[in-house]
Enzyme design. Structure first.
Site, PDB file in Angstrom:
ATOM      1  N   CYS A 293       0.789  -1.240   0.000  1.00 48.02           N
ATOM      2  CA  CYS A 293       0.000   0.000   0.000  1.00 48.02           C
ATOM      3  C   CYS A 293       0.822   1.292   0.000  1.00 48.02           C
ATOM      4  O   CYS A 293       0.552   2.181  -0.816  1.00 48.02           O
ATOM      5  CB  CYS A 293      -0.977   0.032   1.165  1.00 48.02           C
ATOM      6  SG  CYS A 293      -1.267  -1.529   1.974  1.00 48.02           S
ATOM      7  N   ARG A 322       6.314 -11.455   5.463  1.00 48.31           N
ATOM      8  CA  ARG A 322       5.761 -11.287   6.809  1.00 48.31           C
ATOM      9  C   ARG A 322       6.311 -12.377   7.707  1.00 48.31           C
ATOM     10  O   ARG A 322       6.417 -13.539   7.296  1.00 48.31           O
ATOM     11  CB  ARG A 322       4.225 -11.381   6.772  1.00 48.31           C
ATOM     12  CG  ARG A 322       3.622 -10.254   5.975  1.00 48.31           C
ATOM     13  CD  ARG A 322       2.123 -10.321   5.972  1.00 48.31           C
ATOM     14  NE  ARG A 322       1.588  -9.340   5.014  1.00 48.31           N
ATOM     15  CZ  ARG A 322       0.324  -9.278   4.646  1.00 48.31           C
ATOM     16  NH1 ARG A 322      -0.552 -10.119   5.170  1.00 48.31           N
ATOM     17  NH2 ARG A 322      -0.079  -8.377   3.771  1.00 48.31           N
ATOM     18  N   GLN A 340       0.856 -11.158  -3.476  1.00 55.93           N
ATOM     19  CA  GLN A 340      -0.569 -10.830  -3.429  1.00 55.93           C
ATOM     20  C   GLN A 340      -1.025 -10.331  -4.787  1.00 55.93           C
ATOM     21  O   GLN A 340      -0.282  -9.604  -5.449  1.00 55.93           O
ATOM     22  CB  GLN A 340      -0.803  -9.670  -2.457  1.00 55.93           C
ATOM     23  CG  GLN A 340      -0.695 -10.021  -1.002  1.00 55.93           C
ATOM     24  CD  GLN A 340      -0.952  -8.767  -0.173  1.00 55.93           C
ATOM     25  OE1 GLN A 340      -0.305  -7.750  -0.351  1.00 55.93           O
ATOM     26  NE2 GLN A 340      -1.916  -8.850   0.724  1.00 55.93           N
ATOM     27  N   ASP A 342      -2.671  -7.781  -5.556  1.00 55.02           N
ATOM     28  CA  ASP A 342      -3.059  -6.619  -4.763  1.00 55.02           C
ATOM     29  C   ASP A 342      -3.519  -5.487  -5.666  1.00 55.02           C
ATOM     30  O   ASP A 342      -3.042  -5.355  -6.785  1.00 55.02           O
ATOM     31  CB  ASP A 342      -1.814  -6.161  -3.984  1.00 55.02           C
ATOM     32  CG  ASP A 342      -2.167  -5.395  -2.736  1.00 55.02           C
ATOM     33  OD1 ASP A 342      -3.362  -5.250  -2.444  1.00 55.02           O
ATOM     34  OD2 ASP A 342      -1.237  -4.941  -2.051  1.00 55.02           O
ATOM     35  N   HIS A 344      -5.150  -1.192  -5.191  1.00 57.77           N
ATOM     36  CA  HIS A 344      -5.706  -0.113  -4.382  1.00 57.77           C
ATOM     37  C   HIS A 344      -6.560   0.765  -5.260  1.00 57.77           C
ATOM     38  O   HIS A 344      -6.147   1.139  -6.342  1.00 57.77           O
ATOM     39  CB  HIS A 344      -4.581   0.670  -3.701  1.00 57.77           C
ATOM     40  CG  HIS A 344      -3.833  -0.184  -2.720  1.00 57.77           C
ATOM     41  ND1 HIS A 344      -2.671  -0.838  -3.040  1.00 57.77           N
ATOM     42  CD2 HIS A 344      -4.140  -0.546  -1.451  1.00 57.77           C
ATOM     43  CE1 HIS A 344      -2.292  -1.559  -1.991  1.00 57.77           C
ATOM     44  NE2 HIS A 344      -3.154  -1.407  -1.017  1.00 57.77           N
ATOM     45  N   LYS A 425     -15.073  -3.855   5.894  1.00 62.38           N
ATOM     46  CA  LYS A 425     -14.576  -4.695   4.800  1.00 62.38           C
ATOM     47  C   LYS A 425     -15.523  -5.843   4.511  1.00 62.38           C
ATOM     48  O   LYS A 425     -16.391  -6.182   5.312  1.00 62.38           O
ATOM     49  CB  LYS A 425     -13.210  -5.275   5.161  1.00 62.38           C
ATOM     50  CG  LYS A 425     -13.260  -6.234   6.333  1.00 62.38           C
ATOM     51  CD  LYS A 425     -11.988  -7.040   6.466  1.00 62.38           C
ATOM     52  CE  LYS A 425     -12.063  -7.920   7.721  1.00 62.38           C
ATOM     53  NZ  LYS A 425     -10.980  -8.848   7.846  1.00 62.38           N
ATOM     54  N   HIS A 471      -8.372  -1.177  -0.223  1.00 63.60           N
ATOM     55  CA  HIS A 471      -7.414  -2.250  -0.529  1.00 63.60           C
ATOM     56  C   HIS A 471      -8.248  -3.438  -0.993  1.00 63.60           C
ATOM     57  O   HIS A 471      -9.279  -3.728  -0.397  1.00 63.60           O
ATOM     58  CB  HIS A 471      -6.675  -2.761   0.708  1.00 63.60           C
ATOM     59  CG  HIS A 471      -6.067  -1.725   1.577  1.00 63.60           C
ATOM     60  ND1 HIS A 471      -4.719  -1.500   1.612  1.00 63.60           N
ATOM     61  CD2 HIS A 471      -6.607  -0.876   2.479  1.00 63.60           C
ATOM     62  CE1 HIS A 471      -4.455  -0.568   2.493  1.00 63.60           C
ATOM     63  NE2 HIS A 471      -5.576  -0.168   3.042  1.00 63.60           N
TER      64      HIS A 471
END
Ligand code: ZN
Ligand code: ZN
Length: 598
Positions: A293, A322, A340, A342, A344, A425, A471
């Site tokens: 992000c 992580r 990911q 991912d 945004h 979410k 996200h």
């Protein structure tokens, strides 16, 4: 279609499993009178466990004996009785149980519960007693053992587990068990467990040569082999093309970023324990990224954004790192580095409802393309005790998420007050071929990062405004998603995903030339094909292709070469036989395009 989501901790199954765990501990203590040391015994997702320090290793026969004794205890119809007590009294009671003493000390200090897990408050110390057994416990339990079904319990396995998950502490013996309301539910669960064992992605990953994890590289880090790499590439190519059609822009960002970036984003404040130690580069600290992000926000902030530029949708297959304890790593499902899918989304308030509709529909269409049809969505709403922004700020986005779920006509439950502090979410869970649930997609509002990074756009009024930020990850981690796909299909990927779609099998050496022409024509049409030109017997080659789960086997001999045919066999055992090559190609192209799974 909305239902409140009953929390597992408040469910009847939780009370049943927790109670059966106590009963198991009683049976084990009776088996080793005066010698068994008991540690912790919580309910877990589909059962329970209890950790013991015992004078010898347990055997499968022990489990049977323990189970028999558990049924007797259940039939004794003993009440579970709770009592609160002081730390001093609890310590006196467990004087010969060192693990319990340590847990009581934790409770006395505050900050940990009776399982040694970190908690915010300092709970009252309590015990639960039934028959001769008393455990340090805050419940809840069933009222009496007679409420449990003796035909719906099963001890499933024994494993080693370090005390408090710490490899420097004693290794204990953990007994896993499960408990249900009915024997039918137990049967179904045991079937699922057995089926899961057969489909284990670690086993299939080895057998099908898809991926490996190397001790030399390090735990939790995945090496994709050519076959697994091909499946992943096809999956990613498909998703990328869909994203492009869906109006996403593609961005790329580095794997590390300076500490000040992670200060601003707040990750060093609230996410530090999931991040790795910093790297020192010319006296400055850099961190491996746990999320993408902040980088996407930096891209947003490189220029003044006008209301006309929005919405912006930045997508990246971003690899993040992580920290996970080595004890919890599990194949592709729990790793230390993963990619990911991912993205945004940044938009104006007036665009937000439509953006949410689009992203939810997009998410479901991607999951359907991979063969998942059974969805369960969860809407997490504001937690009044910990939330960024004013309560009014949450209303419109939460309503947009709820309306999108209604319009998409997917079943959903509301997790009241379960949102993270930075926004509401939607989570989407899918059910796989054997009925297990996996959480894949997340669509997550964020009121926090746009503030922290002071993100703005210039509105029609010429003033600066804060954009909405969302996200979203659709399949989540590519690694984990591949693991789910492997287990869902038991390694027999649908034709469009199969790393090798067809094997041409010449009956004898003299058919190799024809086999090569067939392969060349298939390749020309984009079919991933191999020729098995080894000197083995035809049946051995067919068996081999079947083990490799290749969808189409094309056997060619004299007759086929003469007539321009292939003798078609399918991975599932079907045997359509002699087929003109052109017909086979039509069939293959159609099954690839329709993403057929069989
Ligand atoms: Zn308990
Ligand atoms: Zn993000």
């Amino acid at each position: 279609m909305s239902l409140p989501h009953e929390k597992y901790e408040e469910s009847e199954l939780y009370r049943i499993r927790h109670s059966v765990s106590h009963i198991m501990a009683q049976a084990v203590m009776e088996m080793f009178p005066g010698q068994a040391k008991i540690a912790i015994g919580p309910p877990i997702a589909e059962g329970f466990y209890y950790d013991f320090d015992l004078p010898r290793s347990l055997t499968p026969e022990d489990l049977e004996a323990i189970e028999r004794r558990m049924r007797e205890i259940i039939q004794g119809d003993f009440r579970f009785e709770r009592r609160a007590l002081s730390a001093a009294e609890a310590k006196a009671m467990y004087a010969d149980q060192p693990y319990k003493i340590e847990l009581i000390e934790g409770l006395e200090r505050g900050g940990t519960d009776e399982y040694g897990n970190e908690i915010a408050d300092k709970p009252e110390i309590s015990i639960y007693r039934h028959d001769t057994f008393t455990d340090l416990c805050r419940g809840p339990h069933v009222e009496h053992t007679g409420q449990l079904n003796p035909d719906a319990i099963k001890l499933t396995s024994i494993a080693g587990a370090y005390w408090r998950g710490d490899e420097t502490k004693p290794m204990l013996q953990r007994i896993y068990g499960t408990a249900w309301k009915t024997s039918e539910e137990l049967e179904q669960y045991l079937w699922q467990l057995e089926e899961a064992r057969k489909r284990d992605h670690r086993k299939l990953g080895r057998e099908l040569d898809l991926f490996s994890i190397s001790d030399e590289v390090g735990a939790g880090l995945i090496l994709w082999h050519p076959k697994g790499g091909m499946v992943r590439k096809i999956a990613e190519d498909f998703c990328r093309a869909e994203h492009e059609r869906g109006g996403y822009d593609f961005v790329y960002s580095p794997h590390i970023g300076r500490s000040n970036l992670w200060e601003t984003s707040g990750h060093l404040g609230w996410y530090r324990e999931n991040m790795y130690s910093p790297l020192d580069i010319e006296g400055q600290e850099y961190f491996l990224k746990p999320m993408n992000c902040p980088f996407h926000i930096q891209i947003y902030k490189t220029r003044t954004r006008s209301y006309r530029d929005l919405p912006l949708r930045f997508a990246e297959w971003g690899t993040v790192y992580r920290y996970e304890r080595s004890g919890v790593l599990h194949g592709l499902m729990r790793v230390r580095g993963f990619t990911q899918d991912d993205a945004h989304l940044f938009c104006r308030p007036d665009q937000m409802p439509e953006e949410i509709d689009r992203v939810l529909a997009f998410s479901l269409s991607i999951l359907r393309a991979f063969g998942f049809e059974d969805f369960q969505c969860y809407l997490s709403t504001r937690n009044p005790h910990k939330s960024a922004g004013a309560p009014e700020q949450w209303e419109a986005p939460t309503e947009a998420l709820r309306l999108a779920l209604e319009r998409a006509q997917v079943p959903y439950k509301v997790d009241e007050g379960e949102a993270t502090f930075y926004g509401p979410k939607i989570d989407i869970k899918i059910k796989d071929a054997i009925g297990r649930e996996w959480q894949l997609s997340t669509i997550q509002f964020d009121f926090n990062l746009p503030e922290r990074f002071d993100m703005t756009y210039v509105g029609e009024d010429g003033e600066e405004h804060r954009p909405y930020m969302v996200h979203r990850a659709l399949v989540g981690s590519m690694e984990r998603f591949m693991g789910v796909l492997i287990e869902h299909y038991a390694g027999a990927f649908p034709v469009w995903l199969a790393p090798v779609q067809a094997v041409v099998i010449p009956i004898a050496d003299r058919h190799n030339a024809y086999a090569e022409t067939v392969a060349a024509q298939l390749r020309e049409q984009g079919v991933r094909v191999e020729v098995d030109g080894r000197g083995d017997r035809m049946n051995a080659k067919i068996r081999d292709a079947q083990l490799r789960k290749v969808p189409y086997m094309l056997v060619v001999g004299d007759k086929e070469a003469e007539q321009g045919n292939v003798a078609l066999r399918l991975r599932n055992g079907d045997n359509p036989g002699p087929t003109p090559l052109a017909d086979f190609l039509t069939r293959a192209r159609q099954e690839i395009a329709s993403k057929a799974a069989w």
